[in-house]
Scaffold this motif. Structure first.
Motif, PDB file in Angstrom:
ATOM      1  N   LYS A 216     -43.943  57.187 -25.777  1.00  0.00           N
ATOM      2  CA  LYS A 216     -44.680  58.333 -24.451  1.00  0.00           C
ATOM      3  C   LYS A 216     -45.496  57.977 -24.217  1.00  0.00           C
ATOM      4  CE  LYS A 216     -41.660  62.355 -25.097  1.00  0.00           C
ATOM      5  NZ  LYS A 216     -41.864  63.998 -25.315  1.00  0.00           N
ATOM      6  N   ARG A 217     -46.847  57.629 -25.431  1.00  0.00           N
ATOM      7  CA  ARG A 217     -48.404  57.019 -25.694  1.00  0.00           C
ATOM      8  C   ARG A 217     -48.559  55.738 -24.762  1.00  0.00           C
ATOM      9  NH1 ARG A 217     -48.746  58.899 -30.035  1.00  0.00           N
ATOM     10  NH2 ARG A 217     -48.414  56.962 -31.458  1.00  0.00           N
ATOM     11  N   TYR A 218     -47.273  54.971 -24.487  1.00  0.00           N
ATOM     12  CA  TYR A 218     -47.168  53.478 -23.993  1.00  0.00           C
ATOM     13  C   TYR A 218     -46.167  53.670 -22.635  1.00  0.00           C
ATOM     14  CZ  TYR A 218     -49.415  52.511 -28.084  1.00  0.00           C
ATOM     15  OH  TYR A 218     -50.447  53.488 -28.771  1.00  0.00           O
TER      16      TYR A 218
ATOM     17  N   PHE B 221     -48.256  47.795 -29.362  1.00  0.00           N
ATOM     18  CA  PHE B 221     -48.440  48.349 -27.855  1.00  0.00           C
ATOM     19  C   PHE B 221     -49.321  48.828 -27.473  1.00  0.00           C
ATOM     20  CE2 PHE B 221     -43.515  48.967 -29.673  1.00  0.00           C
ATOM     21  CZ  PHE B 221     -43.196  48.060 -29.669  1.00  0.00           C
ATOM     22  N   GLY B 222     -50.492  49.348 -28.344  1.00  0.00           N
ATOM     23  CA  GLY B 222     -51.326  49.558 -27.898  1.00  0.00           C
ATOM     24  C   GLY B 222     -52.090  48.231 -27.403  1.00  0.00           C
ATOM     25  N   ASP B 223     -52.309  46.720 -27.968  1.00  0.00           N
ATOM     26  CA  ASP B 223     -52.468  45.469 -27.799  1.00  0.00           C
ATOM     27  C   ASP B 223     -52.076  45.548 -26.367  1.00  0.00           C
ATOM     28  OD1 ASP B 223     -54.571  46.077 -30.027  1.00  0.00           O
ATOM     29  OD2 ASP B 223     -53.222  44.318 -31.461  1.00  0.00           O
ATOM     30  N   ILE B 224     -51.053  45.009 -26.654  1.00  0.00           N
ATOM     31  CA  ILE B 224     -49.175  44.610 -25.125  1.00  0.00           C
ATOM     32  C   ILE B 224     -50.239  45.034 -24.086  1.00  0.00           C
ATOM     33  CG2 ILE B 224     -47.146  44.526 -24.358  1.00  0.00           C
ATOM     34  CD1 ILE B 224     -46.040  43.992 -27.026  1.00  0.00           C
TER      35      ILE B 224
ATOM     36  N   ALA C 227     -47.694  40.395 -34.890  1.00  0.00           N
ATOM     37  CA  ALA C 227     -47.125  41.146 -35.180  1.00  0.00           C
ATOM     38  C   ALA C 227     -45.505  41.688 -36.284  1.00  0.00           C
ATOM     39  CB  ALA C 227     -47.127  42.772 -34.004  1.00  0.00           C
ATOM     40  N   GLU C 228     -45.124  40.771 -35.775  1.00  0.00           N
ATOM     41  CA  GLU C 228     -43.813  40.078 -36.835  1.00  0.00           C
ATOM     42  C   GLU C 228     -44.257  39.197 -38.336  1.00  0.00           C
ATOM     43  OE1 GLU C 228     -40.697  39.514 -33.504  1.00  0.00           O
ATOM     44  OE2 GLU C 228     -42.193  37.112 -33.947  1.00  0.00           O
ATOM     45  N   ALA C 229     -45.398  38.305 -37.790  1.00  0.00           N
ATOM     46  CA  ALA C 229     -46.101  37.997 -39.490  1.00  0.00           C
ATOM     47  C   ALA C 229     -46.553  39.242 -40.019  1.00  0.00           C
ATOM     48  CB  ALA C 229     -47.132  37.005 -39.055  1.00  0.00           C
TER      49      ALA C 229
END
Length: 141
Positions: free
Chosen positions: A17-19, A53-56, A98-100
């Motif tokens: 919901k934040r994004y 998701f904030g960065d995206i 993020a995966e790393a």
């Protein structure tokens, strides 16, 4: 990974919901698409995903990306996998970061993890205490 029922975890729903630009929350809980069940990973990775998701979302605003959509978030073979539609190189680079980060983070509790392990044929990425907890849960079944 924990067993899932047909509802999305409240913490996952809060992140989604934040994004709203990334998640179509109005239909995500009703359709049977990949995001129907939310994030198919355990809560130790939720803070990492929230930051991602904030960065995206910020990249979308900066690069004027429209139509971007997170199509799937899951743990596969002990690693985090995030799939998006409509991204760009910056989005893809941030996902790889993020995966790393997840590779060194316990999927169970969010602490440091020594890496991928196998528990009863299931591959996961957990710390020693979470590994022991999962082994006990398997024995108790």
């Amino acid at each position: 990974m924990t067993d899932r029922d047909n509802s999305i975890d409240a913490e996952v729903m809060d992140i989604m919901k934040r994004y709203p630009r990334l998640f179509r929350t109005g239909s995500s809980t009703k359709s049977r698409g990949p995001m129907h069940d939310g994030f198919l990973c355990d809560p130790g990775w939720y803070p990492l995903l929230d930051r991602l998701f904030g960065d995206i979302d910020a990249i979308c605003r900066e690069d004027d990306l429209t139509g971007i959509k997170v199509s799937q978030v899951k743990q596969k073979l002990g690693g985090l996998r995030v799939y998006v539609q409509g991204g760009n190189d910056r989005v893809n680079d941030r996902i790889r970061q993020a995966e790393a980060e997840a590779a060194a983070t316990c999927e169970g509790c969010g602490g440091s993890s020594p890496g991928i392990r196998s528990i009863g044929g299931y591959v996961t990425n957990v710390c020693d205490p979470c590994l022991n907890k999962r082994k006990k849960e398997l024995l108790d079944r």
